[in-house]
Design a protein around this motif. Structure first.
Motif, PDB file in Angstrom:
ATOM      1  N   SER A   3       0.748  -1.316  -0.011  1.00  0.00           N
ATOM      2  CA  SER A   3       0.400   0.134  -0.280  1.00  0.00           C
ATOM      3  C   SER A   3       1.113   1.538   0.189  1.00  0.00           C
ATOM      4  N   ASN A   4       2.273   1.226   0.234  1.00  0.00           N
ATOM      5  CA  ASN A   4       3.459   1.984   0.710  1.00  0.00           C
ATOM      6  C   ASN A   4       3.674   2.361  -0.944  1.00  0.00           C
ATOM      7  N   HIS A   6       3.488   3.374  -5.307  1.00  0.00           N
ATOM      8  CA  HIS A   6       1.915   4.067  -5.891  1.00  0.00           C
ATOM      9  C   HIS A   6       3.170   3.952  -6.942  1.00  0.00           C
ATOM     10  N   GLU A  23      -2.087   1.653  -7.230  1.00  0.00           N
ATOM     11  CA  GLU A  23      -0.787   1.239  -5.998  1.00  0.00           C
ATOM     12  C   GLU A  23      -0.532  -0.194  -5.955  1.00  0.00           C
ATOM     13  N   GLY A  24       0.384  -0.531  -5.118  1.00  0.00           N
ATOM     14  CA  GLY A  24       1.271  -1.612  -5.241  1.00  0.00           C
ATOM     15  C   GLY A  24      -0.263  -2.895  -4.684  1.00  0.00           C
ATOM     16  N   THR A  25      -1.110  -2.503  -4.180  1.00  0.00           N
ATOM     17  CA  THR A  25      -2.514  -3.392  -3.649  1.00  0.00           C
ATOM     18  C   THR A  25      -3.194  -3.143  -5.023  1.00  0.00           C
ATOM     19  N   GLU A  27      -5.245  -0.683  -6.049  1.00  0.00           N
ATOM     20  CA  GLU A  27      -5.982   0.085  -5.771  1.00  0.00           C
ATOM     21  C   GLU A  27      -5.894   1.477  -7.046  1.00  0.00           C
ATOM     22  N   LEU A  29      -6.009   4.484  -7.380  1.00  0.00           N
ATOM     23  CA  LEU A  29      -6.383   6.564  -6.516  1.00  0.00           C
ATOM     24  C   LEU A  29      -6.310   7.201  -7.566  1.00  0.00           C
ATOM     25  N   ALA A  70      -4.638  11.834  -6.508  1.00  0.00           N
ATOM     26  CA  ALA A  70      -4.221  11.047  -6.288  1.00  0.00           C
ATOM     27  C   ALA A  70      -4.422  11.733  -4.938  1.00  0.00           C
ATOM     28  N   ASP A  76       6.428  11.252  -3.939  1.00  0.00           N
ATOM     29  CA  ASP A  76       6.045  10.295  -3.625  1.00  0.00           C
ATOM     30  C   ASP A  76       5.601   8.954  -4.020  1.00  0.00           C
ATOM     31  N   SER A  78       6.455   6.271  -6.620  1.00  0.00           N
ATOM     32  CA  SER A  78       7.957   4.678  -6.240  1.00  0.00           C
ATOM     33  C   SER A  78       8.360   4.370  -7.558  1.00  0.00           C
TER      34      SER A  78
END
Ligand code: KG4
Ligand code: ZN
Length: 376
Positions: A3-4, A6, A23-25, A27, A29, A70, A76, A78
């Motif tokens: 989740s961290n 992006h 997100e890495g999950t 999700e 944004l 987002a 922020d 990645s």
């Protein structure tokens, strides 16, 4: 854990400038798409030079808007993922150059994504959101204005090409039939809407099937059949009336179209659509017999088609079929960021030598040696 993470995705391979943060999950944004449809509509198709110019104009505000939605800053992020091909070279270059700039300035990795891998990941992302598990290995059918490809998606994330179009893509056939008959560009949505009012059995499209044992597709015959039918039935006046409607009303309503479209033309559209979908179904069924695929993934702009969805989701193929939500079927950047997640996990990054590859293959990661017909 993810989740961290992006990932900013950027897509500019054809006529949509798009950016999204995922997100890495998985999700989503943000997702921003700036369509150039109104610019290309009057030419009856995408004009490459105009596409590049519009991408240049739109890329900065589109990416800013995606970050804004987002609520993130460049620092922020990645990684930044970008479509490297297949697509229009000049259009791809705009996205790639901008992504390199972000990667350099923010000090984050650059990830190259194949546009077709993006389309496949749009389906996987949507399935994950609905807690559905797509059984692998799978068949992946990509049907859009530039592509008609059938892949075997292996469990390890690699692909084997089973078939592709020998000439036009299926979306191109929709677009050309529509322009020929005065329904404008793009043809898919309007034919989808009007075919539901026609009888596909009243006029048979006779399209020669591919010779030999191939699973390849051919869609160039549909336009020729539509021209012959139009000319043999003296449809010039009717076609002209619809073109006139389009010149004053860029997006006519169903009622406006029906007023100018006699039953015989609606029957022709229904027959065209049925024959094209029959074609897809026959080749998918044959591919399922030849492989041990356990599901079918369908994506690309034509995957929005209601008759195609109804057919495949209604049990036409003997394995479960998966389609993305319509907004993820057509070109977007969510799918590019989504396809970059496993690459980010594996540390599969590109350097600044990354170049646009108009005919990039999904199975080998290299360009097609021969003609790029159907591989854009
Ligand atoms: O995936 P996409 O946005 O761009 C390309 O990569 O080509 O697909 C655009 C294509 C166009 O040919 C359009 O006519 C077709 O998708 N399309 C449809 C429908 N909506 C869009 N074709 C059939 N039925 C639809 N509902
Ligand atoms: Zn596409």
């Amino acid at each position: 854990m993810l989740s961290n993470v992006h990932i900013l995705g950027i897509e500019s391979s054809c006529d949509e400038t798009a950016a999204a943060v995922v997100e890495g999950t998985g999700e989503v944004l943000s997702s921003v798409i700036s369509s150039q449809l109104d610019i290309h509509r009057i030419y009856g198709g995408v004009v490459p030079e105009l596409a590049s110019r519009e991408h240049l104009r739109n890329i900065v505000p589109v990416v800013r808007e995606a970050l804004g939605q987002a609520k993130l800053r460049y620092s922020d992020l990645s990684a930044v993922a970008v479509t490297a091909g297949p697509g229009l070279a000049g259009a791809l270059l705009v996205g790639i150059t901008y992504a390199k700039g972000i990667s350099f300035a923010a000090g984050i990795p650059l990830i190259a994504v194949n546009h077709l891998d993006g389309h496949i990941h749009a389906v996987m992302l949507d399935a994950r959101r609905q807690m559905l598990e797509i059984e692998m290995p799978a068949l992946a059918l990509i049907v859009s204005g530039g592509h008609t490809h059938l892949f075997f998606a292996n469990t390890d994330g690699t692909y084997t090409l089973l078939a592709r179009t020998r000439d036009d893509a299926i979306g191109e056939a929709y677009d050309k039939v529509a322009v020929t008959l005065g329904f404008g560009y793009p043809g898919g949505p309007v034919i989808d809407m009007l075919a539901a009012h026609g009888d596909p059995g009243r006029k048979q499209f006779t399209i020669p099937s591919m010779k030999g044992n191939t699973l390849d597709f051919s869609f160039s015959g549909y336009k020729t059949a539509a021209i012959r039918w139009r000319d043999a039935h003296a449809k010039a006046g009717e076609v002209e009336a619809r073109r006139n409607l389009l010149s004053t009303t860029p997006s006519p309503t169903l009622e406006q179209w029906l007023e100018l479209t006699p039953q015989a033309t609606l029957d022709l559209l229904a027959s065209f659509q049925k024959t094209a979908i029959d074609n897809l179904e026959a080749n998918c069924r044959a591919a399922l017999e030849r492989t041990d695929a356990r599901s079918l993934i369908v994506s690309g702009g034509v995957a929005c088609n209601s008759a195609l969805r109804e057919r495949f989701l209604g049990g036409a193929v003997p394995v479960p079929a998966y389609f993305p939500a319509p907004r993820l079927s057509t070109d977007n950047a969510v799918m590019i960021a989504a396809a970059a997640i496993p690459k980010f996990d594996r540390g599969e990054f590109s350097n600044f030598n990354l170049d646009a590859e108009a005919g990039l293959r999904l199975d080998t990661g290299r360009p097609y040696a021969e003609s790029t017909a159907g591989s854009r």
